[in-house]
Scaffold this active site. Sequence first.
Site, PDB file in Angstrom:
ATOM      1  N   GLY A 239      31.479  35.602  28.784  1.00 46.31           N
ATOM      2  CA  GLY A 239      31.244  37.514  29.340  1.00 46.31           C
ATOM      3  C   GLY A 239      29.832  38.261  29.085  1.00 46.31           C
ATOM      4  O   GLY A 239      29.946  38.571  29.575  1.00 46.31           O
ATOM      5  N   PRO A 276      31.030  30.361  28.579  1.00 54.47           N
ATOM      6  CA  PRO A 276      30.627  31.167  29.622  1.00 54.47           C
ATOM      7  C   PRO A 276      30.886  30.770  30.532  1.00 54.47           C
ATOM      8  O   PRO A 276      30.834  29.708  30.668  1.00 54.47           O
ATOM      9  CB  PRO A 276      28.681  30.849  28.873  1.00 54.47           C
ATOM     10  CG  PRO A 276      28.958  29.327  27.924  1.00 54.47           C
ATOM     11  CD  PRO A 276      29.976  29.939  27.684  1.00 54.47           C
ATOM     12  N   GLY A 277      30.606  31.523  31.405  1.00 52.57           N
ATOM     13  CA  GLY A 277      30.956  30.587  32.695  1.00 52.57           C
ATOM     14  C   GLY A 277      29.964  31.310  33.710  1.00 52.57           C
ATOM     15  O   GLY A 277      28.438  30.922  34.213  1.00 52.57           O
ATOM     16  N   ARG A 278      29.893  32.372  34.013  1.00 48.89           N
ATOM     17  CA  ARG A 278      29.116  33.227  35.005  1.00 48.89           C
ATOM     18  C   ARG A 278      27.113  33.129  34.471  1.00 48.89           C
ATOM     19  O   ARG A 278      27.174  33.198  36.165  1.00 48.89           O
ATOM     20  CB  ARG A 278      29.738  35.122  35.143  1.00 48.89           C
ATOM     21  CG  ARG A 278      28.733  35.713  35.915  1.00 48.89           C
ATOM     22  CD  ARG A 278      29.492  37.109  35.933  1.00 48.89           C
ATOM     23  NE  ARG A 278      30.358  37.690  35.505  1.00 48.89           N
ATOM     24  CZ  ARG A 278      31.815  38.451  36.400  1.00 48.89           C
ATOM     25  NH1 ARG A 278      31.214  38.431  37.793  1.00 48.89           N
ATOM     26  NH2 ARG A 278      32.381  38.193  35.885  1.00 48.89           N
ATOM     27  N   ARG A 314      35.128  39.135  46.105  1.00 50.16           N
ATOM     28  CA  ARG A 314      34.606  40.003  44.670  1.00 50.16           C
ATOM     29  C   ARG A 314      34.619  41.676  45.250  1.00 50.16           C
ATOM     30  O   ARG A 314      34.515  42.064  44.545  1.00 50.16           O
ATOM     31  CB  ARG A 314      33.279  38.685  44.189  1.00 50.16           C
ATOM     32  CG  ARG A 314      34.088  37.986  43.313  1.00 50.16           C
ATOM     33  CD  ARG A 314      32.800  37.572  42.213  1.00 50.16           C
ATOM     34  NE  ARG A 314      32.242  38.824  41.263  1.00 50.16           N
ATOM     35  CZ  ARG A 314      31.713  39.729  40.913  1.00 50.16           C
ATOM     36  NH1 ARG A 314      31.350  39.547  41.911  1.00 50.16           N
ATOM     37  NH2 ARG A 314      32.012  40.272  39.906  1.00 50.16           N
ATOM     38  N   TYR A 318      36.448  43.670  43.748  1.00 50.00           N
ATOM     39  CA  TYR A 318      35.933  44.858  42.372  1.00 50.00           C
ATOM     40  C   TYR A 318      35.217  45.895  43.075  1.00 50.00           C
ATOM     41  O   TYR A 318      34.605  46.209  42.058  1.00 50.00           O
ATOM     42  CB  TYR A 318      35.444  44.201  41.515  1.00 50.00           C
ATOM     43  CG  TYR A 318      36.248  42.730  40.916  1.00 50.00           C
ATOM     44  CD1 TYR A 318      37.096  42.737  40.377  1.00 50.00           C
ATOM     45  CD2 TYR A 318      35.924  41.371  41.343  1.00 50.00           C
ATOM     46  CE1 TYR A 318      37.872  41.657  40.120  1.00 50.00           C
ATOM     47  CE2 TYR A 318      36.104  40.032  40.934  1.00 50.00           C
ATOM     48  CZ  TYR A 318      37.683  40.425  40.539  1.00 50.00           C
ATOM     49  OH  TYR A 318      38.325  38.724  39.474  1.00 50.00           O
ATOM     50  N   CYS A 346      41.662  40.468  60.046  1.00 46.53           N
ATOM     51  CA  CYS A 346      41.896  41.296  59.589  1.00 46.53           C
ATOM     52  C   CYS A 346      42.285  42.837  58.658  1.00 46.53           C
ATOM     53  O   CYS A 346      43.447  43.409  58.841  1.00 46.53           O
ATOM     54  CB  CYS A 346      43.155  41.012  61.676  1.00 46.53           C
ATOM     55  SG  CYS A 346      42.972  40.319  62.278  1.00 46.53           S
ATOM     56  N   GLU A 347      41.728  43.138  58.282  1.00 52.68           N
ATOM     57  CA  GLU A 347      41.757  44.529  57.349  1.00 52.68           C
ATOM     58  C   GLU A 347      40.442  45.106  56.895  1.00 52.68           C
ATOM     59  O   GLU A 347      39.115  44.558  57.009  1.00 52.68           O
ATOM     60  CB  GLU A 347      42.461  44.009  56.505  1.00 52.68           C
ATOM     61  CG  GLU A 347      42.408  42.575  55.363  1.00 52.68           C
ATOM     62  CD  GLU A 347      43.321  42.848  53.699  1.00 52.68           C
ATOM     63  OE1 GLU A 347      42.895  43.730  53.184  1.00 52.68           O
ATOM     64  OE2 GLU A 347      44.449  42.291  54.407  1.00 52.68           O
TER      65      GLU A 347
HETATM   66  N1  LLP Z   1      36.919  32.520  28.148  1.00 53.35           N
HETATM   67  C1  LLP Z   1      37.673  33.517  28.607  1.00 53.35           C
HETATM   68  C2  LLP Z   1      38.754  33.713  27.877  1.00 53.35           C
HETATM   69  C3  LLP Z   1      37.698  33.974  30.112  1.00 53.35           C
HETATM   70  O1  LLP Z   1      39.098  34.661  29.812  1.00 53.35           O
HETATM   71  C4  LLP Z   1      36.467  34.214  30.771  1.00 53.35           C
HETATM   72  C5  LLP Z   1      36.821  35.037  31.711  1.00 53.35           C
HETATM   73  C6  LLP Z   1      35.535  33.037  30.370  1.00 53.35           C
HETATM   74  C7  LLP Z   1      35.739  32.554  28.799  1.00 53.35           C
HETATM   75  C8  LLP Z   1      34.614  33.518  31.107  1.00 53.35           C
HETATM   76  O2  LLP Z   1      33.750  34.691  31.152  1.00 53.35           O
HETATM   77  P1  LLP Z   1      32.415  34.864  31.320  1.00 53.35           P
HETATM   78  O3  LLP Z   1      31.350  34.730  31.325  1.00 53.35           O
HETATM   79  O4  LLP Z   1      32.258  34.137  33.321  1.00 53.35           O
HETATM   80  O5  LLP Z   1      32.008  36.373  32.035  1.00 53.35           O
HETATM   81  N2  LLP Z   1      37.688  37.124  38.085  1.00 53.35           N
HETATM   82  C9  LLP Z   1      36.424  38.111  38.044  1.00 53.35           C
HETATM   83  C10 LLP Z   1      35.413  37.565  36.645  1.00 53.35           C
HETATM   84  C11 LLP Z   1      37.337  37.019  35.598  1.00 53.35           C
HETATM   85  C12 LLP Z   1      37.052  36.534  34.283  1.00 53.35           C
HETATM   86  C13 LLP Z   1      37.818  35.825  33.794  1.00 53.35           C
HETATM   87  N3  LLP Z   1      37.778  35.752  32.198  1.00 53.35           N
HETATM   88  C14 LLP Z   1      35.190  38.370  38.644  1.00 53.35           C
HETATM   89  O6  LLP Z   1      34.553  37.917  39.983  1.00 53.35           O
HETATM   90  O7  LLP Z   1      34.347  38.709  38.553  1.00 53.35           O
END
Ligand code: LLP
Length: 421
Positions: A239, A276-278, A314, A318, A346-347
């Site tokens: 997150g 972490p992902g993002r 995105r 969002y 087309c939107e």
């Molecule tokens: N762990 C869990 C259980 C999660 O649900 C998520 C993200 C993460 C880790 C990783 O979170 P991050 O570090 O990436 O913030 N599609 C949306 C984001 C959806 C996130 C869902 N869960 C966007 O494009 O902003």
Amino acid sequence: MDHFLYRDGILHAEDVAIPDIAAAVGTPFYVYSTATLERHYRLFTEALSPLPHLVCFAVKSNSNLAVLKVLADLGAGMDVVSGGEYLRAKAAGVPGGRIVFSGVGKTREEMRLALQGGIRQFNVESEPELLALSEVALALDAVAPIAMRVNPDVDAKTHEKIATGRKENKFGIPIARAREVYALAARLPGIEVCAVDVHIGSQLTDLEPFEQAYLKVADLTRALRADGHAIRRLDLGGGLGIPYTRSNEAPPLPADYGALIKRTVGDLGCEIEIEPGRLISGNAGLLVAATIYVKQGEDRDFLILDAAMNDLVRPSMYGAHHDIVPVIEPAAATEGHPYDVVGPVCETGDTFARARPLPPVAAGDLIAFRSAGAYGAVMASEYNTRPLVPEVLVKGDHFAVIRARPTFDEILNRDSIPVWL
Ligand code: LLP
């Protein structure tokens, strides 16, 4: 920091000029930097050291096998949320012992798959799921290691669609009921309690909600231990937000986040997992597109790109901002001109930006969306029968296509017309 910089007036990914990739693979395409992925992963491991820890990359943010392999080779764990993501992590060479399985609706097939292939821990989100997991494990003569995901009822102060830690959200079990649910878990023969899990949302730009949540987790851990549970690990979720604009945003750094973790839960003697992902993949990727037309509207100019909402959803989903930069660096004194940047779908929702100041753009010019490495390619669709765009990985002066653009034959052949039609 990332590795997409202008060199001799041309945007590069590490040592590769973006127009060279465009010439080889066509547009649009995603391009990722190995060095940026590695750097961001290391920021987390450094921030958590010397605590025992495992950084589990959130596969949902970018699930390309080559991206996963870059991180797996550094020793990363993976956080997966589906059987498909589990198989991707395994295919990238991640041992089951480094994979955590999250998600609010795991099916029995997914549980079986992970138990048979090896799993570090299931992050369980409800009592029915716990009961199902115990049954599945018993039938396989296995024991499922688990954390319960607790919902701490904390406001993550992020976009409502990606906040997950309030009581009205579907995620986790209410923290107030955690001791009761852990007692149930301890009685189930197919379950081994080993951890506590929390994840409060995504793109958090303030550490305070993490602090609130982690203090609650620390209290809970002490209480669970007093109840006799052997809590060895804490999964603190993902997150941490990233800067989406180069100018004014300065979200907390992984080092600040690591210090917060040490301050709130560091004394518990637990191994720390984070997801972490993002922050690892977001600024490691660009979406590169070409301008098809520049169209004069009644009161504005539209930049019509060959990328669309189906390729990067995105902004339309969002209202998210992505910096847009020309691939050929404009002269320093060039004045910005406001464009509505749109795709061919087309939107009207197929709009990336409104009145975005950009240097004058002509048909054929390449532009790049920054910060597109997370939740970009993975959320793409073939809406309007637009082929999924290819993904390219750069390392130094090498680049390789890591997912090819499907042909129209491949797309059409996935459908079938019933004989009775
Ligand atoms: N762990 C869990 C259980 C999660 O649900 C998520 C993200 C993460 C880790 C990783 O979170 P991050 O570090 O990436 O913030 N599609 C949306 C984001 C959806 C996130 C869902 N869960 C966007 O494009 O902003």
